[in-house]
Scaffold this motif. Sequence first.
Motif, PDB file in Angstrom:
ATOM      1  N   TRP A   1       0.900  -1.335   0.270  1.00  0.00           N
ATOM      2  CA  TRP A   1      -0.104   0.107   0.002  1.00  0.00           C
ATOM      3  C   TRP A   1       0.786   1.379  -0.128  1.00  0.00           C
ATOM      4  O   TRP A   1       1.853   1.268   0.842  1.00  0.00           O
ATOM      5  N   PHE A   2       0.522   2.270  -0.975  1.00  0.00           N
ATOM      6  CA  PHE A   2       1.242   3.345  -1.000  1.00  0.00           C
ATOM      7  C   PHE A   2       0.042   4.520  -0.725  1.00  0.00           C
ATOM      8  O   PHE A   2      -0.947   4.186  -0.927  1.00  0.00           O
ATOM      9  N   ARG A   3       0.565   5.824  -0.499  1.00  0.00           N
ATOM     10  CA  ARG A   3      -0.378   6.868  -0.541  1.00  0.00           C
ATOM     11  C   ARG A   3       0.243   8.192  -1.140  1.00  0.00           C
ATOM     12  O   ARG A   3       1.432   8.352  -0.998  1.00  0.00           O
ATOM     13  N   GLN A   4      -0.592   8.898  -1.402  1.00  0.00           N
ATOM     14  CA  GLN A   4      -0.140  10.249  -2.083  1.00  0.00           C
ATOM     15  C   GLN A   4      -0.970  11.359  -1.463  1.00  0.00           C
ATOM     16  O   GLN A   4      -2.327  11.527  -1.844  1.00  0.00           O
ATOM     17  N   ALA A   5      -0.504  12.382  -0.767  1.00  0.00           N
ATOM     18  CA  ALA A   5      -1.329  13.565  -0.277  1.00  0.00           C
ATOM     19  C   ALA A   5      -1.184  14.620  -1.336  1.00  0.00           C
ATOM     20  O   ALA A   5      -0.075  14.741  -2.001  1.00  0.00           O
ATOM     21  N   PRO A   6      -2.128  15.676  -1.486  1.00  0.00           N
ATOM     22  CA  PRO A   6      -1.970  16.651  -2.463  1.00  0.00           C
ATOM     23  C   PRO A   6      -0.635  17.598  -2.366  1.00  0.00           C
ATOM     24  O   PRO A   6      -0.148  17.750  -1.090  1.00  0.00           O
ATOM     25  N   GLY A   7       0.023  17.743  -3.328  1.00  0.00           N
ATOM     26  CA  GLY A   7       1.449  18.420  -3.295  1.00  0.00           C
ATOM     27  C   GLY A   7       2.616  17.801  -2.804  1.00  0.00           C
ATOM     28  O   GLY A   7       3.416  18.188  -2.227  1.00  0.00           O
ATOM     29  N   LYS A   8       2.353  16.279  -2.285  1.00  0.00           N
ATOM     30  CA  LYS A   8       3.437  15.420  -1.950  1.00  0.00           C
ATOM     31  C   LYS A   8       3.761  14.422  -2.552  1.00  0.00           C
ATOM     32  O   LYS A   8       3.005  13.855  -3.544  1.00  0.00           O
TER      33      LYS A   8
END
Length: 123
Positions: A36-43
């Motif tokens: 599992w991976f994640r991506q927040a806005p601007g990151k």
Amino acid sequence: QVQLVESGGGLVQAGGSLRLSCAASGRTFSSYAMGWFRQAPGKEREFVAGINWNGGTTYYADSMKGRFTISRDNAKNTLYLQMDSLKPEDTAVYYCAAGGFQSILYSNSADYWGQGTQVTVSS
């Protein structure tokens, strides 16, 4: 080819829980390590958790240890992420991925990716 479809995201208050699922189809699910991976806005995209082909070995990013649990059911071709004690900083699009265990853990890369599911944690 492996097709991955995430589900289970949504809006939750801080301190709450969510369980993400990732349904896999195509080539043999159990042939792959999963992550599992994640991506927040601007990151940039960041690693969350990884699990080897049979579920016997798991690995977590430091900020998720003790709060998140990764698991898999090879009979159901499904990957899970149980997220507890959620914080506003956990807000991101969460992606599941299939590939080599070393690549998932250390290279932020995988052979196959899902489309992502949004998790929003309100304060």
